[in-house]
Design an enzyme around this catalytic site. Sequence first.
Site, short mmCIF file in Angstrom:
data_model
loop_
_atom_site.label_atom_id
_atom_site.label_comp_id
_atom_site.label_asym_id
_atom_site.label_seq_id
_atom_site.Cartn_x
_atom_site.Cartn_y
_atom_site.Cartn_z
N TYR A 21 28.55 -27.82 34.85
CA TYR A 21 28.58 -27.27 36.19
C TYR A 21 29.44 -28.07 37.16
O TYR A 21 29.05 -28.30 38.30
CB TYR A 21 27.17 -27.06 36.75
CG TYR A 21 26.29 -26.25 35.84
CD1 TYR A 21 25.13 -26.80 35.30
CD2 TYR A 21 26.65 -24.97 35.46
CE1 TYR A 21 24.35 -26.07 34.42
CE2 TYR A 21 25.87 -24.23 34.57
CZ TYR A 21 24.73 -24.80 34.06
OH TYR A 21 23.95 -24.09 33.19
N CYS A 75 10.55 -46.42 38.79
CA CYS A 75 10.13 -46.65 40.18
C CYS A 75 9.67 -48.09 40.36
O CYS A 75 8.78 -48.54 39.63
CB CYS A 75 9.01 -45.68 40.50
SG CYS A 75 8.25 -45.93 42.10
N SER A 81 18.22 -13.43 46.21
CA SER A 81 18.09 -12.23 45.36
C SER A 81 16.62 -11.95 45.08
O SER A 81 16.28 -10.93 44.51
CB SER A 81 18.84 -12.46 44.05
OG SER A 81 18.29 -13.58 43.36
N HIS A 124 13.07 -26.37 45.89
CA HIS A 124 13.75 -26.76 44.64
C HIS A 124 14.37 -28.14 44.74
O HIS A 124 15.24 -28.51 43.94
CB HIS A 124 14.82 -25.71 44.28
CG HIS A 124 14.25 -24.37 43.98
ND1 HIS A 124 14.96 -23.21 44.10
CD2 HIS A 124 13.00 -24.00 43.59
CE1 HIS A 124 14.18 -22.18 43.78
NE2 HIS A 124 12.99 -22.63 43.47
N CYS A 176 10.35 -39.99 42.01
CA CYS A 176 9.59 -40.65 40.93
C CYS A 176 8.56 -39.67 40.38
O CYS A 176 7.80 -39.07 41.16
CB CYS A 176 8.88 -41.89 41.49
SG CYS A 176 7.65 -42.53 40.35
N CYS A 222 4.65 -41.53 41.12
CA CYS A 222 3.98 -41.47 42.44
C CYS A 222 4.54 -40.36 43.33
O CYS A 222 4.03 -40.14 44.43
CB CYS A 222 4.10 -42.83 43.13
SG CYS A 222 5.80 -43.31 43.46
N CYS A 226 5.66 -47.93 41.12
CA CYS A 226 4.62 -47.55 40.14
C CYS A 226 5.13 -47.57 38.70
O CYS A 226 4.35 -47.33 37.77
CB CYS A 226 4.09 -46.16 40.47
SG CYS A 226 5.19 -44.84 39.95
N1 APR Z 1 25.16 -13.94 53.25
C1 APR Z 1 23.91 -13.57 52.87
N2 APR Z 1 23.56 -13.31 51.57
C2 APR Z 1 24.55 -13.39 50.65
C3 APR Z 1 25.88 -13.76 50.98
C4 APR Z 1 26.16 -14.05 52.36
N3 APR Z 1 27.39 -14.40 52.77
N4 APR Z 1 26.62 -13.75 49.84
C5 APR Z 1 25.77 -13.39 48.82
N5 APR Z 1 24.53 -13.18 49.32
C6 APR Z 1 23.32 -12.80 48.59
C7 APR Z 1 23.52 -12.02 47.30
O1 APR Z 1 23.59 -10.64 47.57
C8 APR Z 1 22.24 -12.38 46.53
O2 APR Z 1 21.20 -11.46 46.83
O3 APR Z 1 22.69 -14.00 48.20
C9 APR Z 1 21.87 -13.76 47.05
C10 APR Z 1 22.09 -14.92 46.09
O4 APR Z 1 21.21 -14.75 45.02
P1 APR Z 1 21.08 -15.87 43.86
O5 APR Z 1 22.41 -16.30 43.46
O6 APR Z 1 20.17 -15.32 42.84
O7 APR Z 1 20.41 -17.11 44.63
P2 APR Z 1 18.88 -17.42 44.98
O8 APR Z 1 18.13 -16.20 45.35
O9 APR Z 1 18.89 -18.52 45.94
O10 APR Z 1 18.34 -17.96 43.55
C11 APR Z 1 17.06 -18.51 43.51
O11 APR Z 1 17.43 -19.32 41.28
O12 APR Z 1 18.74 -20.20 39.71
C12 APR Z 1 17.76 -20.49 40.58
O13 APR Z 1 17.31 -22.62 41.46
C13 APR Z 1 18.17 -21.55 41.59
O14 APR Z 1 17.39 -21.71 43.88
C14 APR Z 1 17.95 -20.85 42.93
C15 APR Z 1 17.02 -19.71 42.58
#
Ligand code: APR
Length: 270
Positions: free
Chosen positions: A87, A168, A210, A139, A147, A150, A171
Site C-alpha cells: 500500500y 511497552c 459507504s 480505527h 500497547c 495496557c 507494562c
Molecule cells: N465527499 C463525500 N463522500 C465521498 C467523496 C467526497 N468527495 N468521494 C467519495 N465519497 C464516498 C463514496 O461514495 C463512498 O460511499 O465516500 C465513501 C467511501 O467509502 P469507503 O471507501 O468504503 O470508505 P469507508 O466507508 O470509510 O470505509 C470504512 O473500511 O476498509 C475499511 O478501515 C477501512 O475505515 C475504513 C472502513
Amino acid sequence: MSEPDPSTGSGQDLEQPVEEAARLIHLASHVVALVGAGLSVESGIPPFRGPGGLWTKYGEPDMQGYQRFLEDPKDWWEKRISRTDGYQELIDALAQAKPSAGHAALKEMEDLGYLKHIITQNIDNLHQEAGSRAITEIHGNRTKLRCLGCGQRRPLDQFPIDELPPTCPDCGGVVKSDTVMFGEPIPQDAMEECINQTQVCDCMLLVGTSAVVYPAAGFPLDVKRGGGRLIEVNPNETPLTEMSDVVLRAPAGDSLSLVVSRLREIAGAR
Ligand code: APR
C-alpha cells in the site's frame, strides 16, 4: 475563498437540502458526525471501495491480519520498517495530505457550538490538523502506536523501537501501530465513547462513508431507532440513503461548506 456553487456536478440542486440540513442541525441538541474515507478524498487520499478505491485495485485484506500480527509481531515490524508491507500509494498519500474544505467545515461547525463530536473511521489525523477537538478515532491513528498490554497510545517517536517487536516500557506489552487491523477488536475506550455519543445523539451527519463496515455502520441505525435524524453527505448512494432524512448528493467539501455558511447566518441571527 468563494462560496461553492449550490448546483452540484451530480445535478442535485443543493439549496433545499442545505436549508433542511441546517434547520435540523440548528434544532438538534447533540449533533455527531460519522466520518469515512470520502471526506479525505479531497485531501488526495484514495477511498477503499468504489472507483479508484484501494481495495477495488488491490483486493480487500483478509480478516487474518491481526491474527498474523499476534503470531509473529517481529515479522510484522520488520516488514513495516523495510516498507515491504504494501500500500505504498496510501502511505505516500497520507504523508502529503492536508485537511480539506470538508474538514474545515466540521471544525467550524464545532466552533459554532453545533457539532458535539466526530466519530471518524479515518486514520489520517486530518481532523486534528484542521483544529477539531472532540474526536473518537474508531480505527485508530496512523501517527500513534498502542500497547496491547495496557492500551496506552503514544506518538510514533515516543515508544522506544530498539528491539523488534517494540515493547511497552511501563507494562512490557507488545506495541503495535494504533491503526486497527482487519480482525482486530475495536479498542474498548474508543468503542465506549462511540456508544456514549450515539446514545445522546439526536442528529447524525454521515460524511463520506459507504456504511458497510461494522461496528461504525451500526451507529446511524441506533440513532434512527432512538428517534434521531440522519443527514447523508455523499456523492453516491449508500445502504443508509433510504433512511436518511436529508441527502446532500455532492462532495463533502462543497456541501458541508454550504451548510456551515447557512448555520453561520442562523447563528448570527440568534
Ligand atoms: N465527499 C463525500 N463522500 C465521498 C467523496 C467526497 N468527495 N468521494 C467519495 N465519497 C464516498 C463514496 O461514495 C463512498 O460511499 O465516500 C465513501 C467511501 O467509502 P469507503 O471507501 O468504503 O470508505 P469507508 O466507508 O470509510 O470505509 C470504512 O473500511 O476498509 C475499511 O478501515 C477501512 O475505515 C475504513 C472502513
